[in-house]
Design an enzyme around this catalytic site. Structure first.
Site, PDB file in Angstrom:
ATOM      1  N   ASP A  89      52.853  14.573  36.326  1.00  0.00           N
ATOM      2  CA  ASP A  89      53.291  15.539  35.865  1.00  0.00           C
ATOM      3  C   ASP A  89      53.087  14.293  34.612  1.00  0.00           C
ATOM      4  O   ASP A  89      53.485  13.375  34.354  1.00  0.00           O
ATOM      5  CB  ASP A  89      54.401  16.064  35.221  1.00  0.00           C
ATOM      6  CG  ASP A  89      54.372  17.495  34.571  1.00  0.00           C
ATOM      7  OD1 ASP A  89      53.265  17.141  34.388  1.00  0.00           O
ATOM      8  OD2 ASP A  89      55.241  18.460  34.489  1.00  0.00           O
ATOM      9  N   ASP A 124      49.548  18.496  27.858  1.00  0.00           N
ATOM     10  CA  ASP A 124      49.587  19.484  27.921  1.00  0.00           C
ATOM     11  C   ASP A 124      50.684  19.777  26.557  1.00  0.00           C
ATOM     12  O   ASP A 124      51.470  19.279  26.864  1.00  0.00           O
ATOM     13  CB  ASP A 124      49.753  21.333  28.734  1.00  0.00           C
ATOM     14  CG  ASP A 124      50.133  21.457  30.043  1.00  0.00           C
ATOM     15  OD1 ASP A 124      50.783  20.322  30.340  1.00  0.00           O
ATOM     16  OD2 ASP A 124      51.437  22.252  29.980  1.00  0.00           O
ATOM     17  N   CYS A 276      68.718  27.265  59.656  1.00  0.00           N
ATOM     18  CA  CYS A 276      68.124  25.556  59.189  1.00  0.00           C
ATOM     19  C   CYS A 276      69.417  24.582  59.770  1.00  0.00           C
ATOM     20  O   CYS A 276      70.109  24.918  60.071  1.00  0.00           O
ATOM     21  CB  CYS A 276      68.263  25.129  57.814  1.00  0.00           C
ATOM     22  SG  CYS A 276      68.948  25.136  56.752  1.00  0.00           S
TER      23      CYS A 276
HETATM   24  N1  GUN Z   1      56.745  21.383  33.530  1.00  0.00           N
HETATM   25  C1  GUN Z   1      56.964  22.850  33.939  1.00  0.00           C
HETATM   26  N2  GUN Z   1      55.985  23.852  32.501  1.00  0.00           N
HETATM   27  C2  GUN Z   1      55.101  23.046  32.142  1.00  0.00           C
HETATM   28  C3  GUN Z   1      54.132  22.544  32.064  1.00  0.00           C
HETATM   29  O1  GUN Z   1      53.959  23.878  30.987  1.00  0.00           O
HETATM   30  N3  GUN Z   1      53.176  21.666  31.207  1.00  0.00           N
HETATM   31  C4  GUN Z   1      53.961  20.725  32.283  1.00  0.00           C
HETATM   32  N4  GUN Z   1      52.139  19.457  32.113  1.00  0.00           N
HETATM   33  N5  GUN Z   1      54.609  20.233  33.251  1.00  0.00           N
HETATM   34  C5  GUN Z   1      54.988  20.997  33.194  1.00  0.00           C
HETATM   35 ZN    ZN Z   2      70.620  26.596  55.847  1.00  0.00          ZN
END
Ligand code: GUN
Ligand code: ZN
Length: 646
Positions: A89, A124, A276
């Protein structure tokens, strides 16, 4: 990037997704890896839960000199010690949480590329639910601008372009349409974390639907920041392929345990309602007593076990055809989620969902509650009854619900009725009106409703029933002579078998298909064992077989000829490109990339006529995809062929 559909149910799908680091099966969950603090390492996740793909954050890596150098030198896979697929990300979320952080949108994409990320994400602009439409438009505009500037930098990295648009469906759809035009590979639906946190599932459903409706269907879709398994079944049923979870560790830090139905605080539990390995090893009181870091680790493991188990359950549901049941059951465990299903009943959404819904399934349809009657497959069968089914007479005898198959249960009465005259016979059921000829067809025979159902179902099916018999003289069956006396005597013999194959043909292939198919001397062959119709011959040629499992026809090439002659192009056709013609004639299946066009009314699992560009019949087969999918997917099978022309 390779992305192909293998199996499907609802608008959900099991796909194979190939990156530089191997193949991942979707739907799938990416645990979030914090490179500074790995509570469980990716390697261990692979061993414990079969984790195939993880997500980490390039912004966190970039702002720490040590991590940054190591990542640039040895790659992100080395940094987190994982040889599977790694998504990164961009820092969008950090800038949403911590306010304006210093980040160049293009630099961060180049950085992700340079550290060898398999899937990098653009920077974004996070669209929050409280934005005005104007603010949301501005954020989308900036996101699109950054996406456009980012694509030329991606090189061999796959690029994720996030769909924003706050809670404005029109804006989301537009954003998705614009992003689909770019050279992007992966489409997260962003800005949904605040909706998840506040259980605003109706808004979440709107976000998913509008985003999906604007997107190219051949692209993988990721619901960004939605890590709770409670919403996985619904999100998958609406077409999401990937989830990420930081919830597993966030909740663990908080002493909270994730379950398919919601979240529980460990402190409130006297029993662990889970099997689990963690919950099998410890009792609730033991888990409460262990040292804090160890407890966090154990809870994080439990949370991932449960999350991955739900993904496995969803995959099973897709393979076996009970995804809607799973969605409804999960919705029945949370009122907000239940409420959100109402969104699916809006006309536009109903129509959108129907195009992905297979014609029949491997398993009977089970009633779970008032939402069942609104499933796309029931919606479709109602419409077909109203538009494709041809009434045999202007008088209808109505039987009450009885044992299935209705034709056997009511066989004596049917005989006595048809001796008197040519009337329609319909069973009044909770799923709607069932003409007796269609009593073995999916989903009429393959559905299970309890003896009493909710009021909404009763009223809804009554409405369909009334519409269906609007122009009919209706006689409700009573066990007395008077019923029979209401039927006007006619001296004609009624061939129930011919009636049956005609009704099924019209419902399955379209109005007048029976006219096209049964145009000569018809011979029907039945199974000696079950007495059910097996094969249909026209003038000595085998044209159709009826499947015992769903009461629908498989088309033989001689039957295909008849439909091809009667129905004009493009009805029932899948047109293949010239390059593929010789393969199809050899009996090979049709791959999506060779499809030139397709009848927009063909649906997954529909029988189809495979033709060349001049509409010459080449073969007959069964669709795996709908038209838009056939035209947009580059990989995978579109039609499984059965019998080429000789
Ligand atoms: N992680 C959680 N929501 C978002 C998002 O809208 N954009 C990005 N890039 N990462 C995220
Ligand atoms: Zn569990």
């Amino acid at each position: 990037m390779k992305f192909e559909i293998k199996k499907r149910d609802a608008a959900g799908r099991i796909c194979r997704f190939t990156t530089k680091h191997g193949t991942v099966t979707t739907p799938n969950l990416m645990p979030v890896i914090n490179p500074n603090k790995m509570v469980i390492t990716p390697k261990e996740m692979k061993k414990l839960f079969g984790t195939e793909i993880v997500i980490t954050n390039s912004y966190i890596i970039k702002k720490d000199d040590k991590l940054k150098c190591e990542a640039l030198e040895k790659g992100v896979h080395h940094l987190i010690d994982f040889d599977g697929t790694v998504m990164t990300d961009s820092g969008t979320f950090q800038s949403y949480v911590y306010g304006n952080i210093k980040l160049d949108p293009i630099e961060i994409v180049k950085f992700q590329r340079d550290i060898g990320s398999d899937i990098g994400t653009i920077l974004d602009v996070f669209g929050t639910p409280d934005q005005t439409k104007k603010e949301a438009e501005q954020a989308v505009k900036e996101t699109l601008k950054r996406a456009k500037k980012s694509t030329p930098e991606k090189d061999t990295m796959l690029l994720a372009c996030t769909i924003q648009g706050s809670i404005y469906p029109g804006l989301r759809k537009k954003c998705a349409q614009q992003l689909s035009k770019l050279d992007a590979d992966f489409f997260p639906i962003g800005g949904v974390v605040p909706l998840m946190e506040n259980q605003r599932y109706t808004d979440l459903v709107r976000c998913i639907l509008s985003s999906k409706q604007g997107l190219d269907p051949s692209k993988p879709v990721h619901l960004f920041g939605a890590g709770h398994p409670l919403i996985f079944p619904l999100a998958v049923a609406l077409g999401c392929d990937f989830f990420d979870s930081s919830a597993y560790v966030k909740y663990a830090n908080d002493g909270r345990m994730i379950f398919p139905w919601g979240t529980e605080k460990l402190d409130d539990l006297s029993e662990l309602p889970c099997c689990c390995p963690v919950c099998s090893k410890f009792t609730a009181s033991e888990l409460k007593k262990i040292q804090k870091d160890e407890a966090i680790l154990q809870l994080a493991k439990h949370n991932l076990y449960v999350s991955f188990a739900e993904i496995k359950k969803i995959k099973t549901a897709i393979s076996e055809g009970w995804l809607w049941e799973l969605v409804e059951r999960r919705a029945n465990s949370n009122p907000y989620l239940l409420e959100s299903l109402k969104e699916l009943m809006k006309k536009e959404n109903k129509m959108w969902l129907e195009q992905f819904e297979p014609i029949s399934k491997n398993k009977a349809l089970f009633y779970t509650g008032s939402h069942t009657i609104h499933r796309p497959i029931i919606n479709r069968i109602h419409r077909r009854l109203l538009t494709r089914y041809k009434q045999n007479s202007d008088t209808t005898i109505v039987f009450p619900e009885g044992k299935k198959p209705y034709a056997s249960f009511y066989s004596q009465r049917i005989k006595s009725i048809l001796k008197k005259g040519n009337v329609n016979i319909v069973v009044h059921t909770y799923i709607g009106p069932v003409p007796i000829e269609l009593d073995e067809m999916y989903p009429f025979a393959q559905s299970v409703f309890p003896e009493t159902v909710d009021k909404e179902t009763v009223e809804f099916s009554q409405q369909i029933f009334d519409k269906f018999l609007k122009e009919q003289k209706v006689i409700r069956w009573k066990e007395n002579k008077a019923t029979l006396e209401k039927i006007i005597f006619q001296e004609e013999t009624i061939d129930m078998d011919l009636r049956k194959i005609s009704a099924v043909a019209d419902m399955q292939f379209g109005k007048d298909a029976a006219k096209a198919l049964f145009c000569g001397d018809i011979k029907i062959v039945k199974s000696k064992k079950t007495g059910k119709i097996r094969n249909v011959y026209c003038d000595g040629q085998h044209i159709l077989s009826m499947r015992a499992s769903d009461g629908l026809f498989t088309l033989k090439i001689k039957g295909a000829y008849l439909l091809h002659t009667y129905f004009k192009y493009p009805k029932l056709r899948v047109t293949v490109e010239n390059d593929a013609v010789s393969f199809i004639k050899e009996g090979k299946s049709v791959f999506a990339k060779f499809v030139k066009d397709c009848d927009p009314n063909l649906l997954p699992r529909d029988e189809c006529l495979i033709v060349d560009e001049k509409d010459n019949l080449l073969s007959v087969g069964r669709c795996l995809l709908n038209r838009t999918e056939m035209l947009s997917f580059n990989y995978g099978m579109a039609v499984k062929t059965r019998e080429p022309v000789k």
